[in-house]
Design an enzyme around this catalytic site. Sequence first.
Site, PDB file in Angstrom:
ATOM      1  N   TYR A 128       0.838  -1.202   0.000  1.00 23.32           N
ATOM      2  CA  TYR A 128       0.000   0.000   0.000  1.00 23.32           C
ATOM      3  C   TYR A 128       0.876   1.257   0.000  1.00 23.32           C
ATOM      4  O   TYR A 128       0.861   2.058  -0.919  1.00 23.32           O
ATOM      5  CB  TYR A 128      -0.908   0.020   1.243  1.00 23.32           C
ATOM      6  CG  TYR A 128      -2.234  -0.677   1.108  1.00 23.32           C
ATOM      7  CD1 TYR A 128      -2.413  -1.724   0.212  1.00 23.32           C
ATOM      8  CD2 TYR A 128      -3.320  -0.303   1.903  1.00 23.32           C
ATOM      9  CE1 TYR A 128      -3.639  -2.369   0.105  1.00 23.32           C
ATOM     10  CE2 TYR A 128      -4.548  -0.940   1.798  1.00 23.32           C
ATOM     11  CZ  TYR A 128      -4.704  -1.971   0.906  1.00 23.32           C
ATOM     12  OH  TYR A 128      -5.914  -2.588   0.818  1.00 23.32           O
ATOM     13  N   GLU A 244      -8.006  -4.794   8.922  1.00 25.56           N
ATOM     14  CA  GLU A 244      -6.685  -4.545   9.501  1.00 25.56           C
ATOM     15  C   GLU A 244      -6.836  -3.926  10.891  1.00 25.56           C
ATOM     16  O   GLU A 244      -6.183  -4.323  11.834  1.00 25.56           O
ATOM     17  CB  GLU A 244      -5.879  -3.622   8.578  1.00 25.56           C
ATOM     18  CG  GLU A 244      -4.458  -3.367   9.066  1.00 25.56           C
ATOM     19  CD  GLU A 244      -3.588  -2.606   8.060  1.00 25.56           C
ATOM     20  OE1 GLU A 244      -4.028  -2.403   6.920  1.00 25.56           O
ATOM     21  OE2 GLU A 244      -2.473  -2.225   8.449  1.00 25.56           O
ATOM     22  N   SER A 383      -1.954   5.806  11.078  1.00 24.30           N
ATOM     23  CA  SER A 383      -1.402   6.294  12.343  1.00 24.30           C
ATOM     24  C   SER A 383      -2.523   6.821  13.247  1.00 24.30           C
ATOM     25  O   SER A 383      -3.628   7.088  12.797  1.00 24.30           O
ATOM     26  CB  SER A 383      -0.362   7.373  12.081  1.00 24.30           C
ATOM     27  OG  SER A 383      -1.003   8.499  11.555  1.00 24.30           O
ATOM     28  N   GLU A 385      -3.140   9.561  14.688  1.00 20.66           N
ATOM     29  CA  GLU A 385      -3.746  10.860  14.360  1.00 20.66           C
ATOM     30  C   GLU A 385      -4.804  10.684  13.281  1.00 20.66           C
ATOM     31  O   GLU A 385      -5.866  11.312  13.327  1.00 20.66           O
ATOM     32  CB  GLU A 385      -2.679  11.843  13.857  1.00 20.66           C
ATOM     33  CG  GLU A 385      -1.647  12.262  14.903  1.00 20.66           C
ATOM     34  CD  GLU A 385      -0.553  11.222  15.076  1.00 20.66           C
ATOM     35  OE1 GLU A 385      -0.550  10.198  14.347  1.00 20.66           O
ATOM     36  OE2 GLU A 385       0.315  11.415  15.956  1.00 20.66           O
TER      37      GLU A 385
HETATM   38  C1  LIG Z   1       7.015  -0.922  11.138  1.00 18.63           C
HETATM   39  C2  LIG Z   1       6.055  -0.514  10.046  1.00 18.63           C
HETATM   40  C3  LIG Z   1       5.445  -1.496   9.265  1.00 18.63           C
HETATM   41  C4  LIG Z   1       4.594  -1.129   8.221  1.00 18.63           C
HETATM   42  N1  LIG Z   1       4.064  -2.130   7.416  1.00 18.63           N
HETATM   43  C5  LIG Z   1       3.402  -1.767   6.267  1.00 18.63           C
HETATM   44  C6  LIG Z   1       3.041  -2.767   5.290  1.00 18.63           C
HETATM   45  O1  LIG Z   1       3.271  -3.946   5.473  1.00 18.63           O
HETATM   46  N2  LIG Z   1       2.457  -2.355   4.153  1.00 18.63           N
HETATM   47  C7  LIG Z   1       2.165  -1.043   3.905  1.00 18.63           C
HETATM   48  O2  LIG Z   1       1.603  -0.740   2.889  1.00 18.63           O
HETATM   49  N3  LIG Z   1       2.491  -0.084   4.821  1.00 18.63           N
HETATM   50  C8  LIG Z   1       3.122  -0.412   5.986  1.00 18.63           C
HETATM   51  N4  LIG Z   1       3.498   0.561   6.891  1.00 18.63           N
HETATM   52  C9  LIG Z   1       3.264   1.971   6.545  1.00 18.63           C
HETATM   53  C10 LIG Z   1       2.298   2.657   7.472  1.00 18.63           C
HETATM   54  O3  LIG Z   1       0.996   2.347   7.179  1.00 18.63           O
HETATM   55  C11 LIG Z   1       2.620   4.173   7.340  1.00 18.63           C
HETATM   56  O4  LIG Z   1       3.851   4.381   7.981  1.00 18.63           O
HETATM   57  C12 LIG Z   1       1.568   5.034   7.972  1.00 18.63           C
HETATM   58  O5  LIG Z   1       0.402   5.008   7.218  1.00 18.63           O
HETATM   59  C13 LIG Z   1       2.049   6.493   8.135  1.00 18.63           C
HETATM   60  O6  LIG Z   1       2.546   6.985   6.939  1.00 18.63           O
HETATM   61  P1  LIG Z   1       3.966   7.718   6.896  1.00 18.63           P
HETATM   62  O7  LIG Z   1       4.928   6.849   7.594  1.00 18.63           O
HETATM   63  O8  LIG Z   1       4.231   8.091   5.486  1.00 18.63           O
HETATM   64  O9  LIG Z   1       3.758   9.021   7.772  1.00 18.63           O
HETATM   65  P2  LIG Z   1       3.174  10.429   7.257  1.00 18.63           P
HETATM   66  O10 LIG Z   1       1.895  10.194   6.569  1.00 18.63           O
HETATM   67  O11 LIG Z   1       4.260  11.169   6.563  1.00 18.63           O
HETATM   68  O12 LIG Z   1       2.886  11.083   8.644  1.00 18.63           O
HETATM   69  C14 LIG Z   1       3.878  11.624   9.506  1.00 18.63           C
HETATM   70  C15 LIG Z   1       3.187  12.097  10.751  1.00 18.63           C
HETATM   71  O13 LIG Z   1       2.215  13.066  10.415  1.00 18.63           O
HETATM   72  C16 LIG Z   1       0.944  12.682  10.869  1.00 18.63           C
HETATM   73  N5  LIG Z   1      -0.094  13.114   9.939  1.00 18.63           N
HETATM   74  C17 LIG Z   1      -0.110  12.942   8.613  1.00 18.63           C
HETATM   75  N6  LIG Z   1      -1.250  13.434   8.096  1.00 18.63           N
HETATM   76  C18 LIG Z   1      -1.962  13.938   9.141  1.00 18.63           C
HETATM   77  C19 LIG Z   1      -3.242  14.593   9.257  1.00 18.63           C
HETATM   78  N7  LIG Z   1      -4.015  14.805   8.213  1.00 18.63           N
HETATM   79  N8  LIG Z   1      -3.645  14.977  10.489  1.00 18.63           N
HETATM   80  C20 LIG Z   1      -2.876  14.755  11.560  1.00 18.63           C
HETATM   81  N9  LIG Z   1      -1.672  14.166  11.503  1.00 18.63           N
HETATM   82  C21 LIG Z   1      -1.224  13.747  10.305  1.00 18.63           C
HETATM   83  C22 LIG Z   1       1.014  11.167  10.982  1.00 18.63           C
HETATM   84  O14 LIG Z   1       0.065  10.673  11.843  1.00 18.63           O
HETATM   85  C23 LIG Z   1       2.417  10.973  11.455  1.00 18.63           C
HETATM   86  O15 LIG Z   1       2.462  11.083  12.831  1.00 18.63           O
HETATM   87  C24 LIG Z   1       4.325   0.230   7.962  1.00 18.63           C
HETATM   88  C25 LIG Z   1       4.938   1.218   8.773  1.00 18.63           C
HETATM   89  C26 LIG Z   1       5.798   0.866   9.797  1.00 18.63           C
HETATM   90  C27 LIG Z   1       6.441   1.952  10.611  1.00 18.63           C
END
Ligand SMILES: Cc1cc2nc3c(=O)[nH]c(=O)nc-3n(C[C@H](O)[C@H](O)[C@H](O)COP(=O)(O)OP(=O)(O)OC[C@H]3O[C@@H](n4cnc5c(N)ncnc54)[C@H](O)[C@@H]3O)c2cc1C
Lengths: 398, 384
Positions: A128, A244, A383, A385
């Site tokens: 994803y 999920e 996440s 948030e």
């Molecule tokens: C250990 C681990 C395993 C994972 N496994 C998978 C997997 O198997 N497959 C897969 O597809 N994905 C996976 N993920 C991805 C995971 O779903 C994303 O990390 C998550 O959706 C957050 O995206 P980002 O890391 O790009 O953070 P960002 O979207 O860049 O966010 C950074 C920060 O800003 C906050 N934020 C962003 N937008 C908003 C908003 N509108 N309002 C308030 N706060 C906001 C977030 O909550 C976060 O705290 C994994 C992540 C981790 C860390």
Amino acid sequence: MNMNYTAEELAFRDEVRAFLDDKLPADIAAKVKAFRPLTKDDHQRWQKILSAQGWYATHWPEEYGGVSWSPVQKHIWDEESSRYGVPRSVPFGVNMVAPVIIKFGNEEQKQTYLPRILSGEDWWCQGYSEPGAGSDLASLKTRAVRDGDHYIVNGQKTWTTLGQHANMIFCLVRTNTEVKAQEGISFLLIDMDNPGITVRPIITLDGEHEVNEVFFEDVKVPVENLVGEEDKGWTYAKFLLTYERTGLAGIGLSKAALAHLKQLASRRLKNGRPLIEDTTFSQRIAKVEIDLTAAGISNLRIIASVEGGGVPGAESSMLKVKGTEIRQSINDLARRAIGPYALPFVEEELADGFDGEYLSDEHAAPLSAHYFNNRKLSIFGGSNEIQKNIVSKMILGL
Amino acid sequence: MDFRLNEEQQMLQDTVARLVRGEYSFEKRLEFSETEAGFSEAFWGQLSELGLTAVPFSEELGGFGGGGVEVQSVMTELGRGLCLEPYLQSVILGGGLIAQAGNDSQQEQWLGGIASGELKAAVALQEPQSFYDLNDVATRAEKSGDGYVLNGRKAVVIAGHCADLILVSARTSAPNSGDTRDADGISLFALSPDTAGLERRTYPTIDGSKGCDITLNNVQVGADALLGEEGKAADVIEYQSGRAIAALCAEAVGVMEVANELTLDYLKQRKQFGVPIGKFQVLQHRMVDMMSELEQARSMAILAASVADVEQSDERRRILSAAKNVIGRSGQFISENGIQSHGGIGMTWEYNFAHYAKRLIAINHQLGDDDFHLERYANLLQVG
Ligand SMILES: Cc1cc2nc3c(=O)[nH]c(=O)nc-3n(C[C@H](O)[C@H](O)[C@H](O)COP(=O)(O)OP(=O)(O)OC[C@H]3O[C@@H](n4cnc5c(N)ncnc54)[C@H](O)[C@@H]3O)c2cc1C
Ligand SMILES: Cc1cc2nc3c(=O)[nH]c(=O)nc-3n(C[C@H](O)[C@H](O)[C@H](O)COP(=O)(O)OP(=O)(O)OC[C@H]3O[C@@H](n4cnc5c(N)ncnc54)[C@H](O)[C@@H]3O)c2cc1C
């Protein structure tokens, strides 16, 4: 109001316990209870045992080889399996892509993939997230362009959990750039052995290899691997996410972690007495135990409300936030409980077959790393948030 | 009132800052951490060439005569670079204990070397059961001829694996009550790591540094290994740990400064939903809370530095415990919320933030965590 299990539910619980007493390999349970990393083989060994019992696919209808447990039965299974130290199923195949295939896939896809998930022949991962599409998943850029009988896929996925073990990946890809972001996404099943796919490890802050980057360079994917209709993938993706999230509250896991914490605190000393008798520390434990009790009942209320069918809605987002916060607090306390021994990181003690002398005790070694690793709980699966945004929009109308 | 550094202090801080910025990139830090020493001997050499390892020592010793504020200036910058060198262990703690408890010949023998960086010391004060209480000493030193025989185990001796001199606490008299946590009866010994019967088990630590556990198995030392008066080391240990707490607070402030800078940058850069994530109010408020925590920590680090070298009193004890409590809590807040604000990137080894986060949590496990110091503070409240 009746908060007690029925006679049938109690009988089911006994059946689960008898099975776990009999079949759960002691070495695997010991690892799970001590928060030590599991190998691919550990997962597969346990999956075979579960499959043989017919208890692997708890989200599937019986006609496809699933067990149609009621929500309460699933809850009993979760509780008991956490208590016993059952490894958490790697969810991507059995609990994520399978329900999508069952609901939206065609007959051939069901025939092809479902049996292979049950038998453990395929190991799936979830494609994803992308470098530029995390919380804003709909902005994903990986392209799939139709070329005769194939899609040609180009792009990059990231954070792919256990992708290093996987032979199949389900991906969200962009098939249409002319329409609104959500409307041009498709759901593709991709064989990882295809030429043009590269998997690169991402090492997390605790030094573990759990996530990966996956690169697609002119990867040819047969059109039969499209699930449902082209450009309608967002609907399927969201359907999957509700599955999920339900699991992410991890109440059973928190209960197991709390039991582990209390044992740990009974063995460690402060002022010459067990740490659990120390006022400050016992109050910290008490507070998290009380929070967990409340979250446990909230969980049951949600389970009871969907007992007649259907999936939980935005309530599961609140539970995900609370549940992950609670588990992180327990991990925090476990690290605190070992005092200065939170500092050493003796990696060889985590390895299979370690038979040397433990620096502190066998439970101390993984605790700091585990605390850091579980910071992910409030980030992945959408996440916290974002969960709160969902609740404020869906429930509060803000 | 004037909270600014004076010209000399500012120059000192700038010197360290320049050195760290020039020599201690994040990539190099990862490399240093992987070496056997777990830090850079070359950088240690540069620190000493510039006289920085001599900062807290008196001028007669070739030192700088620096106090809490000078140490604070150095430690903050070492914190900003996430430096792995054993400054706290050798210069502050080791040097401090010898300077306060050592006799003339011991000072002559070791302090010059510590101040010049040629000799590295480490302190072995805690034990597996002691849970931050430095009076909880079960290691025994029995009189034997002119000297002593030591038996016991010392826990989590940071930088002990590479030290040329290890300062060990041991009980020399049986406490009346049989209580191993009695302040009375604790002595300090200076041991060479090569002494027969002394064994080190070395390991990396979670924050990228290295340490060891030490077992003492019939270790024989002469009377000249005893530092200070027999059985009276508890006060010295407490006093010097207080100086080290002030230094750790300053280091933590440096770590937090960078952690916050990195997070703020990320909020401005990272786009989701077509805007920088810093446009989301939850993240703005969280960043404000992180800054406020840093300000609280900075205030306490300054206060701690101001009492680091004054005479021992309950007021000094209270301040140091208050500071360590604030640093522990604010460090954890910044660590956890910084990771969260970064999303997945904050969880990765390759990106420097995670290492700042780990150092902040680790600092809470050195010289007493926030709970330990809260209790200590509360006990002092009762006393008056
Ligand atoms: C250990 C681990 C395993 C994972 N496994 C998978 C997997 O198997 N497959 C897969 O597809 N994905 C996976 N993920 C991805 C995971 O779903 C994303 O990390 C998550 O959706 C957050 O995206 P980002 O890391 O790009 O953070 P960002 O979207 O860049 O966010 C950074 C920060 O800003 C906050 N934020 C962003 N937008 C908003 C908003 N509108 N309002 C308030 N706060 C906001 C977030 O909550 C976060 O705290 C994994 C992540 C981790 C860390
Ligand atoms: C006891 C008392 C004494 C006062 N005395 C005086 C006085 O002597 N003279 C005088 O002129 N005024 C006085 N005030 C008024 C006071 O300054 C206002 O109450 C205050 O500015 C908030 O405005 P409000 O009550 O209209 O709340 P609103 O502005 O309507 O805010 C309601 C809530 O929304 C939050 N909110 C609003 N905007 C935002 C935003 N952009 N982001 C996040 N949250 C937001 C607020 O923080 C608050 O919690 C007094 C108020 C009280 C309660």
